[in-house]
Design an enzyme around this catalytic site. Structure first.
Site, PDB file in Angstrom:
ATOM      1  CB  SER A 216      -8.076  -2.447  -7.600  1.00  0.00           C
ATOM      2  OG  SER A 216      -7.056  -3.372  -7.317  1.00  0.00           O
ATOM      3  CG  ASN A 217      -6.157  -3.709  -2.753  1.00  0.00           C
ATOM      4  OD1 ASN A 217      -5.001  -3.970  -3.038  1.00  0.00           O
ATOM      5  ND2 ASN A 217      -7.102  -4.647  -2.667  1.00  0.00           N
ATOM      6  CE1 TYR A 218      -3.269   3.905  -4.631  1.00  0.00           C
ATOM      7  CE2 TYR A 218      -4.450   3.897  -2.549  1.00  0.00           C
ATOM      8  CZ  TYR A 218      -4.157   4.501  -3.749  1.00  0.00           C
ATOM      9  OH  TYR A 218      -4.735   5.690  -4.087  1.00  0.00           O
ATOM     10  CB  ALA A 283      -4.701  -6.690  -0.632  1.00  0.00           C
TER      11      ALA A 283
END
Ligand code: C5P
Length: 408
Positions: A216-218, A283
């Site tokens: 995943s991402n932030y 995102a």
């Protein structure tokens, strides 16, 4: 102009009260009817007779001695006044009056009518006091309480103060107060977003490695949620398709929670045909593990390789298959120097507008509450916005989209 407007003017006991007869005169000159509600201390600084003469109405102070003032029932006058008023201006507002209003006390006509004012009517508060008092945690707390209730606070001005010192704390001039009041009473222009349907994607996606792990991402989802909230406030029907985030659903927004990019696409797809606008603020992970493992991947001593495959591009899927008249807006998050990539994205994904933002890990990009966007239009227009809260940045983005919608 304030023609036909009924204004309650609350005056509390600070030296700036000496400016209020002039404020009353200006309000009357603009066409307003003014009822003055003065605290007892206010009348130490400005005469009751002056205020009554310039307003043309008796000044009201004490709850029990207030006379009928032309109303049918003096005992319920505070209620009648709360219904009568189109706006409530409190100038000057002392620290004491601020505290009483924030606490909901109602021991004089000013504080009582603050509670009876009909919901949705603007309240304009002009604090005036010594700068240190103004900065004190208690005053600031009371200001935030009142601001959170929807009161509009006019920042005091800097200049010479009654103490002989120079600094922040002066009540804004009556002319500025009237200008602000006029803005508050202006009916908001109808937005071209009213009645339009839109899709907003937000947050990160999670791409499963196995049943307990993911890539995943932030992304926090704050930008997408702020956009959805702003558009809903302007009257749009918003479908917000979001990855896992820890945020409240904005009022009036339909929220659909998903995990992966594939799920995000499938959740958004049913709305493609009938939407006027798609804003891709999510995102979305570009890749996903080719074959997520059932259960939990077991470790051993060897290195591990995970094969990743491309995810669908949700925004591009919409943009390249859309009907005439549907708008597509994307985000381009790049590390420094990425504006050319953003321009490329605009062309490749066939977008109408790209919001380019630099990821700097501190003030702009993921997780933080602020963002500095540069808006690139298909028509070559570039608008560089300053660092703003995500709410304000969302408003500016929607402002830029409105004329594009209007042209359709
Ligand atoms: O290509 P890039 O990921 O930088 O493009 C960013 C824009 O495209 C964002 O608006 C994002 O929401 C959207 N996007 C998408 N699906 C993807 C990748 C990006 O909708 N798979």
């Amino acid at each position: 102009m304030l023609t036909g407007k009924n204004i309650l003017l609350g005056i509390s006991g600070g030296i700036a009260a000496y400016k209020t007869p002039h404020l009353v005169r200006l309000l009357k000159k603009s066409g307003a009817d003014v009822q003055v509600l003065a605290t007892e201390s206010a009348l130490q600084f400005v005469s009751e007779l002056t205020l009554a003469t310039v307003s043309g109405r008796p000044v009201l102070t004490d709850i029990f001695t207030a006379d009928g003032n032309g109303h049918d029932n003096a005992r319920t006058m505070h209620i009648t006044l709360g219904e009568w008023a189109d706006a409530f201006v409190i100038a000057p507002t002392t620290a004491n009056t601020l505290a009483r209003l924030a606490a909901g006390l109602c021991d004089d006509m000013l504080s009582l009518c603050f509670l009876t004012l009909r919901p949705g009517k603007p309240v304009l508060i002009a604090p005036a006091m010594d700068g240190h008092m103004y900065d004190s945690p208690s005053v600031q707390r009371n200001l935030s309480v009142l601001a959170a209730q929807g009161c509009r606070i006019m920042e005091p001005e800097s200049g010479s103060l009654a103490s002989g010192q120079c600094g922040l704390g002066r009540m804004p001039e009556p002319e500025s107060i009237i200008e602000k009041l006029m803005q508050l009473l202006e009916p908001p222009a109808e937005s071209p977003l009213k009645g339009r349907t839109m899709i907003v994607t937000a947050g990160p996606t999670r791409e499963k490695l196995d049943d307990v792990r993911f890539l995943s991402n932030y992304s926090s989802g704050k930008m997408g949620f702020a956009i959805a909230a702003d558009a809903a406030r302007r009257g749009a029907n918003v479908h917000l398709v979001t990855g896992p985030v820890n945020l409240q659903t904005p009022p009036g927004v339909e929220r659909i929670d998903v995990e992966s990019a594939a799920e995000m696409l499938e959740a958004a797809r049913p709305f493609f045909d009938n939407c006027d606008l798609f804003i891709g603020a999510a995102a979305v992970a570009d890749y996903r593990p080719e074959t997520p493992v059932e259960g939990k991947i077991k470790k051993n001593d060897a290195e591990m390789e995970i094969r990743l495959v491309r995810n669908p591009d949700i925004l591009a899927t919409f943009a390249t298959s859309r009907k005439l008249g549907q708008l597509a807006v994307g985000f381009a998050l790049e590390t420094a120097g990425g504006i050319d990539y953003a321009r490329k994205k605009l062309v490749e994904k066939q977008l109408d507008l790209v919001a380019f933002n630099v990821y700097d890990g501190r003030t702009s990009g993921f997780e933080v509450d602020t963002n500095a966007l540069t808006l690139l239009g298909r028509d070559g227009n570039i608008t560089e916005l300053p660092l703003l809260s995500k709410e304000k940045a969302a408003g500016k983005l929607i402002d830029a989209i409105e004329p594009l919608l209007q042209r359709r």
